[in-house]
Design a protein around this motif. Structure first.
Motif, PDB file in Angstrom:
ATOM      1  N   HIS A   3       0.812  -1.223   0.000  1.00 31.23           N
ATOM      2  CA  HIS A   3       0.000   0.000   0.000  1.00 31.23           C
ATOM      3  C   HIS A   3       0.844   1.271   0.000  1.00 31.23           C
ATOM      4  CE1 HIS A   3      -3.569  -2.394   0.694  1.00 31.23           C
ATOM      5  NE2 HIS A   3      -3.005  -2.950   1.756  1.00 31.23           N
ATOM      6  N   ASP A   4       1.982   1.225   0.675  1.00 25.40           N
ATOM      7  CA  ASP A   4       2.765   2.439   0.925  1.00 25.40           C
ATOM      8  C   ASP A   4       4.241   2.115   0.705  1.00 25.40           C
ATOM      9  OD1 ASP A   4       4.230   4.547   2.203  1.00 25.40           O
ATOM     10  OD2 ASP A   4       2.528   4.975   3.513  1.00 25.40           O
ATOM     11  N   PHE A   5       4.905   2.936  -0.074  1.00 27.25           N
ATOM     12  CA  PHE A   5       6.333   2.734  -0.338  1.00 27.25           C
ATOM     13  C   PHE A   5       7.129   2.538   0.946  1.00 27.25           C
ATOM     14  CE2 PHE A   5      10.474   4.888  -0.316  1.00 27.25           C
ATOM     15  CZ  PHE A   5      11.177   4.108  -1.226  1.00 27.25           C
ATOM     16  N   ARG A   6       6.712   3.234   2.014  1.00 28.26           N
ATOM     17  CA  ARG A   6       7.485   3.215   3.258  1.00 28.26           C
ATOM     18  C   ARG A   6       7.453   1.864   3.970  1.00 28.26           C
ATOM     19  NH1 ARG A   6       5.669   6.931   7.171  1.00 28.26           N
ATOM     20  NH2 ARG A   6       3.567   6.510   6.415  1.00 28.26           N
ATOM     21  N   GLU A   7       6.576   0.957   3.518  1.00 37.25           N
ATOM     22  CA  GLU A   7       6.552  -0.399   4.079  1.00 37.25           C
ATOM     23  C   GLU A   7       7.894  -1.110   3.896  1.00 37.25           C
ATOM     24  OE1 GLU A   7       3.404  -2.516   2.135  1.00 37.25           O
ATOM     25  OE2 GLU A   7       1.967  -0.903   2.482  1.00 37.25           O
ATOM     26  N   ARG A  32      11.735  -0.252   7.584  1.00 40.71           N
ATOM     27  CA  ARG A  32      11.143  -0.143   8.925  1.00 40.71           C
ATOM     28  C   ARG A  32      12.217  -0.265  10.005  1.00 40.71           C
ATOM     29  NH1 ARG A  32       5.421  -1.699   8.948  1.00 40.71           N
ATOM     30  NH2 ARG A  32       4.740  -2.390   6.882  1.00 40.71           N
ATOM     31  N   ILE A  33      11.956   0.350  11.138  1.00 48.15           N
ATOM     32  CA  ILE A  33      12.751   0.132  12.345  1.00 48.15           C
ATOM     33  C   ILE A  33      11.785  -0.218  13.461  1.00 48.15           C
ATOM     34  CG2 ILE A  33      14.262   1.153  14.083  1.00 48.15           C
ATOM     35  CD1 ILE A  33      15.525   2.855  11.935  1.00 48.15           C
ATOM     36  N   ASN A  34      12.010  -1.361  14.094  1.00 49.80           N
ATOM     37  CA  ASN A  34      11.116  -1.861  15.140  1.00 49.80           C
ATOM     38  C   ASN A  34       9.657  -1.828  14.696  1.00 49.80           C
ATOM     39  OD1 ASN A  34      13.308  -2.371  16.734  1.00 49.80           O
ATOM     40  ND2 ASN A  34      12.895  -0.789  18.249  1.00 49.80           N
ATOM     41  N   GLY A  35       9.425  -2.179  13.449  1.00 54.79           N
ATOM     42  CA  GLY A  35       8.078  -2.272  12.915  1.00 54.79           C
ATOM     43  C   GLY A  35       7.498  -0.977  12.391  1.00 54.79           C
ATOM     44  N   ASN A  36       8.147   0.140  12.674  1.00 50.43           N
ATOM     45  CA  ASN A  36       7.634   1.445  12.254  1.00 50.43           C
ATOM     46  C   ASN A  36       8.231   1.856  10.913  1.00 50.43           C
ATOM     47  OD1 ASN A  36       6.129   1.903  14.718  1.00 50.43           O
ATOM     48  ND2 ASN A  36       8.108   2.260  15.711  1.00 50.43           N
ATOM     49  N   MET A  37       7.362   2.319  10.008  1.00 47.13           N
ATOM     50  CA  MET A  37       7.811   2.706   8.677  1.00 47.13           C
ATOM     51  C   MET A  37       8.689   3.953   8.726  1.00 47.13           C
ATOM     52  SD  MET A  37       4.533   1.993   6.177  1.00 47.13           S
ATOM     53  CE  MET A  37       3.434   3.154   6.992  1.00 47.13           C
ATOM     54  N   ILE A  38       9.585   4.056   7.782  1.00 42.17           N
ATOM     55  CA  ILE A  38      10.444   5.222   7.628  1.00 42.17           C
ATOM     56  C   ILE A  38       9.569   6.477   7.504  1.00 42.17           C
ATOM     57  CG2 ILE A  38      10.554   4.894   5.112  1.00 42.17           C
ATOM     58  CD1 ILE A  38      13.403   5.974   5.166  1.00 42.17           C
TER      59      ILE A  38
END
Length: 242
Positions: free
Chosen positions: A51-55, A58-64
């Motif tokens: 859905h999102d390029f930022r997928e 990730r660091i600790n599950g959080n997207m950039i």
């Protein structure tokens, strides 16, 4: 060239490199989740996104963060005009730069395609993991399983351990020869762990595994329900042990 421009961020954190035809995404996510739960600040680079390029980063599950993406692209416009990297090459460089700036303890890096010539293969990981070999991207990687295996085996580095998640009589000799030439210790997942049983309990898959070293069994619960995860968990456990 991108890494050189960025002062080699790929050398500023520990990494685990994962290649394979099937299961490398699930294996990467599981391994990153275990490392994060163990208290490590864990980077994860995968592809493609849904859905999102930022997928992808990730660091600790959080997207950039979006602002890191936009500032990175703006900062790289000049060098991109000169080098003309592919979309994937620039994304890999972005991931490495982000992980270095955020000082991750370890990053799990999934190859995009193949291994030997993949953009991610500039890293020197603490461990290389190859989930399995099948027929994929034959127009680029080769027409036979041994040819494809040779491309995936390209992530095996000099003197550094490697795990092969699944054994295959046709391709095992390729990995054994590559590991020998690199003086790299090679491990097979089935030599370390064995699947005992698996069953579904609602939205959880319960997988019982035998540790071949201790002869003890352990049951794990997965929210990934595909039967193929039973192979992947052997690979993940082997990677954690090493």
């Amino acid at each position: 060239a991108l890494c050189a421009f960025l002062q080699h961020p790929e050398k500023q954190f520990r990494s685990i490199h994962i290649a394979g035809t099937n299961g490398k995404g699930s294996t990467s996510h599981m391994l990153a989740a275990v490392l994060q739960a163990a208290g490590y600040k864990t980077g994860l680079y995968t592809s493609p996104h849904i859905h999102d390029f930022r997928e992808r980063i990730r660091i600790n599950g959080n997207m950039i963060p979006e602002d890191f993406v936009t500032s990175f692209v703006a900062r790289m416009q000049g060098v991109c005009a000169e080098i003309q990297p592919s979309f994937f090459e620039l994304t890999v460089a972005m991931a490495f730069d982000y992980f270095a700036k955020e000082q991750v303890d370890v990053a799990v890096i999934e190859t995009g395609l193949g291994g030997r010539l993949d953009s991610t293969n500039v890293i020197t990981p603490v461990l290389s993991v190859i989930t399995n070999i099948g027929y994929d991207h034959m127009n680029l990687l080769g027409n036979t399983l041994p040819e494809i295996a040779a491309e995936k085996a390209g992530i095996i580095k000099q003197g550094l351990p490697a795990i092969l998640g699944e054994s295959n009589a046709e391709t095992d000799p390729v990995f054994i020869a590559k590991a020998a030439s690199e003086e790299a210790p090679l491990y097979f997942g089935h030599d370390l762990y064995q699947l005992v049983s698996a069953a579904y309990e609602g939205s959880t898959q319960r997988i019982r595994v035998l540790n071949r070293r201790t002869q003890q069994t352990e049951t794990y619960g997965l929210d990934l329900l595909g039967t193929y995860q039973r192979n992947n968990i052997i690979t993940v456990l082997s990677a954690i042990r090493l």
